[in-house]
Design a protein around this motif. Sequence first.
Motif, PDB file in Angstrom:
ATOM      1  N   CYS A 155       0.756  -1.266  -0.059  1.00 30.09           N
ATOM      2  CA  CYS A 155      -0.110  -0.051  -0.147  1.00 30.09           C
ATOM      3  C   CYS A 155       0.769   1.431  -0.022  1.00 30.09           C
ATOM      4  O   CYS A 155       0.252   2.356  -0.004  1.00 30.09           O
ATOM      5  N   GLY A 156       2.175   1.156   0.222  1.00 28.46           N
ATOM      6  CA  GLY A 156       3.074   2.196   0.125  1.00 28.46           C
ATOM      7  C   GLY A 156       3.157   3.052   1.404  1.00 28.46           C
ATOM      8  O   GLY A 156       3.710   3.881   1.634  1.00 28.46           O
ATOM      9  N   GLY A 157       2.507   2.442   2.396  1.00 26.53           N
ATOM     10  CA  GLY A 157       2.507   2.985   3.936  1.00 26.53           C
ATOM     11  C   GLY A 157       3.831   2.899   4.570  1.00 26.53           C
ATOM     12  O   GLY A 157       4.688   2.221   4.072  1.00 26.53           O
ATOM     13  N   ILE A 158       4.018   3.394   5.576  1.00 27.92           N
ATOM     14  CA  ILE A 158       5.077   3.427   6.579  1.00 27.92           C
ATOM     15  C   ILE A 158       5.266   2.129   6.993  1.00 27.92           C
ATOM     16  O   ILE A 158       4.490   1.559   7.787  1.00 27.92           O
ATOM     17  N   GLN A 159       6.537   1.548   7.190  1.00 26.34           N
ATOM     18  CA  GLN A 159       6.856   0.319   7.781  1.00 26.34           C
ATOM     19  C   GLN A 159       7.863   0.470   9.094  1.00 26.34           C
ATOM     20  O   GLN A 159       8.405   1.449   8.767  1.00 26.34           O
ATOM     21  N   LYS A 160       7.678  -0.534   9.698  1.00 25.60           N
ATOM     22  CA  LYS A 160       8.473  -0.444  11.151  1.00 25.60           C
ATOM     23  C   LYS A 160       8.971  -1.858  11.312  1.00 25.60           C
ATOM     24  O   LYS A 160       7.986  -2.884  11.024  1.00 25.60           O
ATOM     25  N   SER A 161       9.845  -2.358  12.266  1.00 25.85           N
ATOM     26  CA  SER A 161       9.761  -3.607  12.815  1.00 25.85           C
ATOM     27  C   SER A 161       8.510  -3.859  13.828  1.00 25.85           C
ATOM     28  O   SER A 161       7.873  -3.161  14.128  1.00 25.85           O
ATOM     29  N   ASN A 162       8.019  -5.025  13.732  1.00 19.37           N
ATOM     30  CA  ASN A 162       6.951  -5.595  14.287  1.00 19.37           C
ATOM     31  C   ASN A 162       7.066  -5.690  15.885  1.00 19.37           C
ATOM     32  O   ASN A 162       7.030  -6.497  16.476  1.00 19.37           O
ATOM     33  N   THR A 163       7.368  -4.668  16.320  1.00 14.02           N
ATOM     34  CA  THR A 163       7.909  -4.429  17.742  1.00 14.02           C
ATOM     35  C   THR A 163       7.080  -3.127  18.228  1.00 14.02           C
ATOM     36  O   THR A 163       6.453  -2.333  17.720  1.00 14.02           O
ATOM     37  N   ILE A 164       6.906  -3.065  19.682  1.00 11.77           N
ATOM     38  CA  ILE A 164       6.161  -2.068  20.328  1.00 11.77           C
ATOM     39  C   ILE A 164       7.161  -1.116  20.749  1.00 11.77           C
ATOM     40  O   ILE A 164       7.968  -1.133  21.467  1.00 11.77           O
ATOM     41  N   SER A 165       6.918   0.305  20.341  1.00  7.11           N
ATOM     42  CA  SER A 165       7.195   1.386  20.567  1.00  7.11           C
ATOM     43  C   SER A 165       6.848   2.061  21.496  1.00  7.11           C
ATOM     44  O   SER A 165       5.728   2.007  21.981  1.00  7.11           O
ATOM     45  N   PHE A 166       7.518   3.201  22.099  1.00 14.85           N
ATOM     46  CA  PHE A 166       7.010   4.112  23.152  1.00 14.85           C
ATOM     47  C   PHE A 166       5.897   4.744  22.565  1.00 14.85           C
ATOM     48  O   PHE A 166       5.940   5.085  21.424  1.00 14.85           O
ATOM     49  N   GLY A 167       4.484   4.576  23.300  1.00 15.07           N
ATOM     50  CA  GLY A 167       3.451   5.286  22.676  1.00 15.07           C
ATOM     51  C   GLY A 167       2.427   4.381  22.113  1.00 15.07           C
ATOM     52  O   GLY A 167       1.340   4.759  21.758  1.00 15.07           O
ATOM     53  N   GLN A 168       2.992   2.937  21.721  1.00 15.79           N
ATOM     54  CA  GLN A 168       2.178   1.942  21.271  1.00 15.79           C
ATOM     55  C   GLN A 168       1.418   1.166  22.215  1.00 15.79           C
ATOM     56  O   GLN A 168       2.397   0.992  23.392  1.00 15.79           O
ATOM     57  N   GLN A 169       0.470   0.648  22.373  1.00 15.93           N
ATOM     58  CA  GLN A 169      -0.234  -0.134  23.400  1.00 15.93           C
ATOM     59  C   GLN A 169       0.094  -1.711  23.035  1.00 15.93           C
ATOM     60  O   GLN A 169       0.413  -2.052  22.105  1.00 15.93           O
ATOM     61  N   LEU A 170       0.461  -2.493  24.082  1.00 16.59           N
ATOM     62  CA  LEU A 170       0.703  -3.922  23.980  1.00 16.59           C
ATOM     63  C   LEU A 170      -0.432  -4.589  23.566  1.00 16.59           C
ATOM     64  O   LEU A 170      -1.674  -4.024  23.755  1.00 16.59           O
ATOM     65  N   LYS A 171      -0.374  -5.487  22.773  1.00 18.26           N
ATOM     66  CA  LYS A 171      -1.489  -6.314  22.482  1.00 18.26           C
ATOM     67  C   LYS A 171      -2.107  -6.970  23.780  1.00 18.26           C
ATOM     68  O   LYS A 171      -1.787  -7.622  24.441  1.00 18.26           O
TER      69      LYS A 171
END
Length: 245
Positions: free
Chosen positions: A148-164
């Motif tokens: 889709c051309g979107g932003i990618q990152k590692s499949n990890t939790i960054s500061f500001g993201q909620q844990l699953k």
Amino acid sequence: MNEPTSVSVLTGAGISTDSGIPDFRGPQGVWTKNPQAEANASIDRYLADPDVRRATWQARLESPAWRAEPNVAHRALVDLEHAGLLRALITQNIDELHQRAGSSPEKVIELHGTMRRAECLSCDLITPMEEVLARVAAGEADPPCPRCGGIQKSNTISFGQQLKPEVIQAALDAARSCELFLAVGTSLTVHPAAGLCGEALDAGARFVIVNGEPTPYDPFADQVINEPIGQALPALVKELIDAAR
């Protein structure tokens, strides 16, 4: 130590330092040496600043974690599992060294995800990290999602993201249903991971900390071992296994 029959383990970056992966908050930690790197680890900064993303992709490409091998501490926890004593292995690490050491994937609860996959933040496409890093190595400084051309990152939790939710629930269940909760190589300053110690204590578990530096939870522990993890953890695991025989 009288033998518990059910041990839940929480591991942090300190268990992987002997594998050549720097920790974050120790005296030689990545963020101790470079506080700006910690500031750049937030999801908001990552999304808003292409320079942060480019620097992050370069750091991923050059990470020593790709060359790291499991060490004796990782293998000690495999021994604990093989002895039938491991309830769960909760890890804050993203390096998958526990699984590579031989820990059963179904026993490992990855609180912060894994560096070995990439995710698109728009369409949720998951891609093997080596495929994305090959694009970085070929000159794409900030490789967009191939779908889709979107932003990618590692499949990890960054500061500001909620844990699953399902991951944190599994960790809570493991902390609340063990006889011994063992925290290894973690500063116990990051929540909700650190809060698992309190959950275990409230449920009546014994609590042992193995870490190179003091932690905020030391006063509540039944035992604190401030010795090199590569020596202390195998010795402790042997003690637990021997007592169970």
